[in-house]
Write an enzyme that holds these catalytic residues in place. Sequence first.
Site, mmCIF file in Angstrom:
data_model
loop_
_atom_site.group_PDB
_atom_site.id
_atom_site.type_symbol
_atom_site.label_atom_id
_atom_site.label_comp_id
_atom_site.label_asym_id
_atom_site.label_seq_id
_atom_site.Cartn_x
_atom_site.Cartn_y
_atom_site.Cartn_z
ATOM 1 N N CYS A 161 1.105 4.588 -18.852
ATOM 2 C CA CYS A 161 0.676 4.206 -19.887
ATOM 3 C C CYS A 161 -0.251 2.938 -19.718
ATOM 4 O O CYS A 161 -0.007 1.905 -18.943
ATOM 5 C CB CYS A 161 2.021 3.843 -20.774
ATOM 6 S SG CYS A 161 2.925 5.067 -21.239
ATOM 7 N N CYS A 202 5.213 0.996 -22.634
ATOM 8 C CA CYS A 202 5.831 1.700 -21.294
ATOM 9 C C CYS A 202 7.088 0.948 -20.935
ATOM 10 O O CYS A 202 8.147 1.660 -20.639
ATOM 11 C CB CYS A 202 4.764 1.742 -20.382
ATOM 12 S SG CYS A 202 5.190 2.597 -18.874
ATOM 13 N N CYS A 262 3.613 10.005 -18.391
ATOM 14 C CA CYS A 262 3.215 8.723 -17.839
ATOM 15 C C CYS A 262 4.245 8.853 -16.403
ATOM 16 O O CYS A 262 5.478 9.285 -16.678
ATOM 17 C CB CYS A 262 3.685 7.880 -18.710
ATOM 18 S SG CYS A 262 3.998 6.073 -17.878
ATOM 19 N N CYS A 273 7.408 5.875 -17.484
ATOM 20 C CA CYS A 273 8.431 6.329 -18.517
ATOM 21 C C CYS A 273 8.536 7.510 -18.995
ATOM 22 O O CYS A 273 9.268 8.028 -19.727
ATOM 23 C CB CYS A 273 7.854 5.283 -19.882
ATOM 24 S SG CYS A 273 6.603 5.926 -20.769
ATOM 25 N N GLY A 289 -15.782 -1.284 -43.850
ATOM 26 C CA GLY A 289 -16.651 -0.747 -42.771
ATOM 27 C C GLY A 289 -18.016 -1.460 -42.863
ATOM 28 O O GLY A 289 -18.773 -1.095 -41.892
HETATM 29 ZN ZN LIG Z 1 4.762 4.949 -19.825
#
Ligand SMILES: [Zn+2]
Lengths: 256, 296
Positions: free
Chosen positions: B284, B290, B259, B262, B50
């Site tokens: 997506c 996807c 989605c 999908c 970090g």
């Molecule tokens: Zn998707």
Amino acid sequence: MIIPLLKVTNLSKSYDNIVGCKNISMSLYPGEVLGIVGESGSGKTTLINCLSGNLEPDRGKIIFNINNKETDFLNISESEKRKFIRTDLAFVHQNPRDGLRLNVSAGGNIGEKLMSVGYRHYGNIRSLATKWMNKVEIDKSRIDDLPITFSGGMLQRLQIAKNLITSPNVIFMDEPTGGLDVSVQARVLDLIRSLVNELNLTVIIVSHDLAVIRLLADKMIVMKNGTVIESGLSDQVLEDPQQEYTQLLVSSVLHV
Amino acid sequence: MRKTNNVIKIKDFKVDKGLPFDQEYNFAYLDENTKKMIRRAIIKALCIPGYQVPFASREMPMPYGWGTGGVQVTASCLTKRDTLKIIDQGADDTTNAVSIRNFFKKTSNIKTTEITEKATLIQTRHRIPETPLKKKQIFVYQVPIPEPLAFLEPKVSETIKMHSLSEYGAMHVKLYEDISKNGHIETAYAYPVKTNDRYIMDPSPIPKFDNPKMNNSPAIQLFGAGREQRIYAIPPYTKVKSLDFEDYPFDPFKAEHACDICGSKNTYLDEIIVDDAGNKSFICSDTDFCNKRKNK
Ligand SMILES: [Zn+2]
Ligand SMILES: Nc1ncnc2c1ncn2[C@@H]1O[C@H](COP(=O)(O)OP(=O)(O)OP(=O)(O)O)[C@@H](O)[C@H]1O
Ligand SMILES: [Mg+2]
């Protein structure tokens, strides 16, 4: 025996070859209000900046004694110093814009100090901020407003709330009413006085205005050319000044 | 000789000679001394999770803001055996992704892929893939503004001090302001995190939906900011926590949709206007994920 909350010994600071303040020694006890007066350029700001950690003095000693813990302010690491400043000290600037974030709401400004000492509960931060808005007489409906929508007097009261919310042990104020319209000075002064009394605050306040010192300060020091030329209880110094310079100051200001 | 990718072998970084592709370039464009300097910064960054390590960013044949920091990190990590995937907003086929992929094809002749599992090195802008990252993968973020405290404190000398002393209280002011204005934490991208319980870090403008994926990830995560000349990193299996309040815990918000392609209910979706009537479709943002799910 009461131990002083703050003990300063032979403190000096110059800017290249200009004297800022020279050989200042003084002490401050819990619950006391110390006023610093003197003409422009006499070293008031230099002194208060050294004591509050804004400036690094050239010589001298600054010892804080808080809850029986001694802090040798000029001989601790930077991280300890910043932590000490964050948790134990507060600084009210003459210009409230120097002590506030103008792009952050009133509540966010007041809450910042809480968050910086570890508060992580939004509801608690919010209710403490509300309580403090109330204490400094800003309507709590203004909590989400930006400081730019506030008047000068409100800004200064907001800055005061922001500084006092974490119950600091010493509060420094450099001309806290100096930049305000005369008409609102009295109100801010009244507020400071009532907070000092209610919360038994320990304060070092710089002012040109002897009326401010008379109203607020238990003790005072008079500065000239970077040194302290007279000190004592405010009532005494103002009633019966010993130094010619102080006599002049008192007579010219208080009896107009 | 077989090599594994999870150990960075010094041998891998030897000068590559006799390239079968565009001879004008050193392997992966940067010269070996520059790569060495950048690798040092990367290793330091991995040692201090970090923490922003300064590095001497080079001029790249693309403008700042097009991922020059990420490209330099990728170029410095790339070996001939790597399989590279480049994504922009989750997609492999956007202009930015295509041009960076072509850049590496031309300068290093390595294999590329769109399939997350097959990649050994992935460079990204704005997303973390839905397919969980795994051991031996290096994941490189393009970073526009590396300093999470910049909005509070414009002075770099001061932000360095704030980091070194863990003076992070003011970070919560931003979240406080969000809740006061919107009733919840509105910050949706570049949502700040604390890495390894120490440094506050800007995860680059990924949606906060992706923040939990950074936590305890088996992959190596590297962040490169070209214009600001900073590199930072999350080593594998490191705690990464999104900042929040006790009474307003972090919430990786996601749209209440599945989605439309999908059917996935737990992926980050792009909202797309599909016709002149303003009808919307949700799909997506991770095109690889996807496609795979649709074809199953
Ligand atoms: Zn998707
Ligand atoms: N940053 C600086 N650089 C050089 N000289 C300075 C600096 N700040 C203050 N001084 C000088 O130090 C002396 C003390 O100044 P200081 O600001 O402490 O006075 P002051 O009593 O607060 O004055 P005022 O009432 O005008 O605020 C003055 O001679 C001033 O010119
Ligand atoms: Mg002054």
